[in-house]
Design an enzyme around this catalytic site. Structure first.
Site, PDB file in Angstrom:
ATOM      1  N   SER A  26      13.649  21.041 119.543  1.00 27.57           N
ATOM      2  CA  SER A  26      14.748  20.122 119.797  1.00 27.57           C
ATOM      3  C   SER A  26      15.612  20.069 118.554  1.00 27.57           C
ATOM      4  O   SER A  26      15.107  20.296 117.456  1.00 27.57           O
ATOM      5  CB  SER A  26      14.156  18.737 120.103  1.00 27.57           C
ATOM      6  N   ARG A  34      21.584  24.050 132.508  1.00 27.84           N
ATOM      7  CA  ARG A  34      22.915  24.515 132.899  1.00 27.84           C
ATOM      8  C   ARG A  34      22.913  26.035 132.858  1.00 27.84           C
ATOM      9  O   ARG A  34      22.307  26.646 131.962  1.00 27.84           O
ATOM     10  CB  ARG A  34      23.988  23.989 131.943  1.00 27.84           C
ATOM     11  N   GLU A  43      28.404  29.027 138.894  1.00 24.63           N
ATOM     12  CA  GLU A  43      27.952  28.714 140.250  1.00 24.63           C
ATOM     13  C   GLU A  43      29.079  28.070 141.061  1.00 24.63           C
ATOM     14  O   GLU A  43      29.944  27.432 140.465  1.00 24.63           O
ATOM     15  CB  GLU A  43      26.717  27.795 140.207  1.00 24.63           C
ATOM     16  N   HIS A  72      20.853  24.714 142.788  1.00 24.90           N
ATOM     17  CA  HIS A  72      21.106  23.485 141.994  1.00 24.90           C
ATOM     18  C   HIS A  72      20.588  22.230 142.722  1.00 24.90           C
ATOM     19  O   HIS A  72      21.356  21.326 143.047  1.00 24.90           O
ATOM     20  CB  HIS A  72      22.599  23.357 141.677  1.00 24.90           C
TER      21      HIS A  72
HETATM   22  C1  DGY Z   1      23.378  16.698 136.605  1.00 26.64           C
HETATM   23  O1  DGY Z   1      23.281  15.509 136.889  1.00 26.64           O
HETATM   24  O2  DGY Z   1      23.916  17.081 135.585  1.00 26.64           O
HETATM   25  C2  DGY Z   1      22.748  17.669 137.534  1.00 26.64           C
HETATM   26  O3  DGY Z   1      22.847  18.948 137.184  1.00 26.64           O
HETATM   27  C3  DGY Z   1      23.136  17.389 138.956  1.00 26.64           C
HETATM   28  O4  DGY Z   1      22.102  16.551 139.315  1.00 26.64           O
END
Ligand code: DGY
Length: 323
Positions: free
Chosen positions: A179, A242, A271, A289
């Protein structure tokens, strides 16, 4: 006094849309079609609040107006890398998100992906539906044991911690964490986790690597060919964060040449378009997703936006302000 004018950019759970309609002068996107940049520019000059979500690319172009009527982008979702922070600041628009309420379901889905790819669940389901299953045999669709293995978690925020809890307490996995900042030792201790300094330190140690860092320019292609090369040849990469965090071309090459064991992705760069490179990989599980896609969570996300709006229009600081 006139109610604030609010635009919701996609369909939301009915219960949340109803509450918004009670409280505001709301325009709903009944066709559920994403707005274009020019529609965004127009919206920002008309509505007091715009309620976007992850499918809305609100970049500098979509905010290229001299002055905004919109004072808040109350985002539905925890990730907000689709919103250009500098452009929002220039227009004096506040941005809020919806953390916490989706952590458990997103972590559940990361575990789903880990199990699916390791245990070849996608292969098995396709075989069965294609009518190709010839019956049980000792050598059929042999996968990889998950229990007791080592899981590396990159990004140890709320979702990363929920994944660690499931993996450690449910599957007896050893947890290694990377992290940006030092994680509180008490939080690490909850899952017997060890923190390492760099991604380079983490990758060679892990049987599974799960990504839980934010997206955006800073983390674009964080996982690239050089880092994939550091993974064990039978290790699996999981992404519910992401799409842009992974260089998909490099990942596809690692999968084609079996330099890693496999991957499982819930998010994609650009996407809903999926790179043809990825479509050609069979040691890859892909979901559209779905991280937060449960009724409970999607409603909770909406109501969290409602709270943020109520605070904003009530003159209080919304608790989920991110910009
Ligand atoms: C977010 O909330 O960023 C997700 O990818 C969608 O739930």
């Amino acid at each position: 006094m006139a109610k604030p004018r609010v635009l919701v950019t996609r369909r939301w759970p009915v219960a949340v849309e109803a509450q918004l309609q009670d409280q505001y002068d709301v325009v709903l996107n009944t066709h559920d079609k994403p707005l274009t940049p020019s529609e965004f520019r127009a919206a920002l000059t008309v509505y007091d609040a715009v309620l976007p979500t992850v499918t809305d690319l609100i970049n500098a172009d979509a905010m290229d107006i001299p002055k905004a009527q919109t004072k808040i982008l109350a985002n539905y979702g925890v990730g907000y890398s689709h919103i250009d922070a500098a452009a929002a600041k220039d227009l004096n628009i506040m941005v809020t998100n919806t953390p916490d309420v989706l952590s458990e379901c997103t972590a559940d889905l990361a575990m789903t992906l880990m199990l699916m790819v390791a245990r070849r669940a996608g292969d098995g389901e396709r075989e069965l539906r294609d009518g190709k299953w010839t019956g049980w045999r000792p050598t059929h669709l042999i996968g990889t044991k998950v229990s007791g293995k080592t899981l590396g978690i990159i990004g140890y925020g709320r979702i990363g911690q929920e994944v660690a809890r499931r993996a450690h307490h449910g599957f007896g996995m050893k947890i290694i964490v990377q992290s940006r900042s030092a994680v509180n030792p008490d939080i690490l201790a909850q899952c017997g986790a060890t923190q390492v300094d760099t991604i380079e330190d983490l990758l060679p140690l892990c049987d599974f690597v799960s990504l839980h860092c934010p997206g955006g320019a800073d983390n674009r292609h964080l996982i690239n060919a050089a880092r994939l090369n550091l993974m064990k040849p039978d290790a699996f990469l999981i992404n519910t964060a992401r799409g842009e965090v992974i260089n998909e071309h490099d990942l596809a090459r690692a999968l084609w040449f079996d330099t890693i064991g496999g991957a499982a992705l819930d998010v994609f760069d650009g996407e809903p378009n999926i790179s043809p490179d990825l479509l050609g990989c069979d040691n890859l599980v892909m979901l559209p997703h779905l991280g937060s896609a449960t009724r409970t969570t999607r409603e909770a996300m909406g109501f969290r936006v409602v709270e943020n709006l109520a605070d904003f229009f009530g003159g209080r600081a919304p608790r989920d302000r991110v910009i």
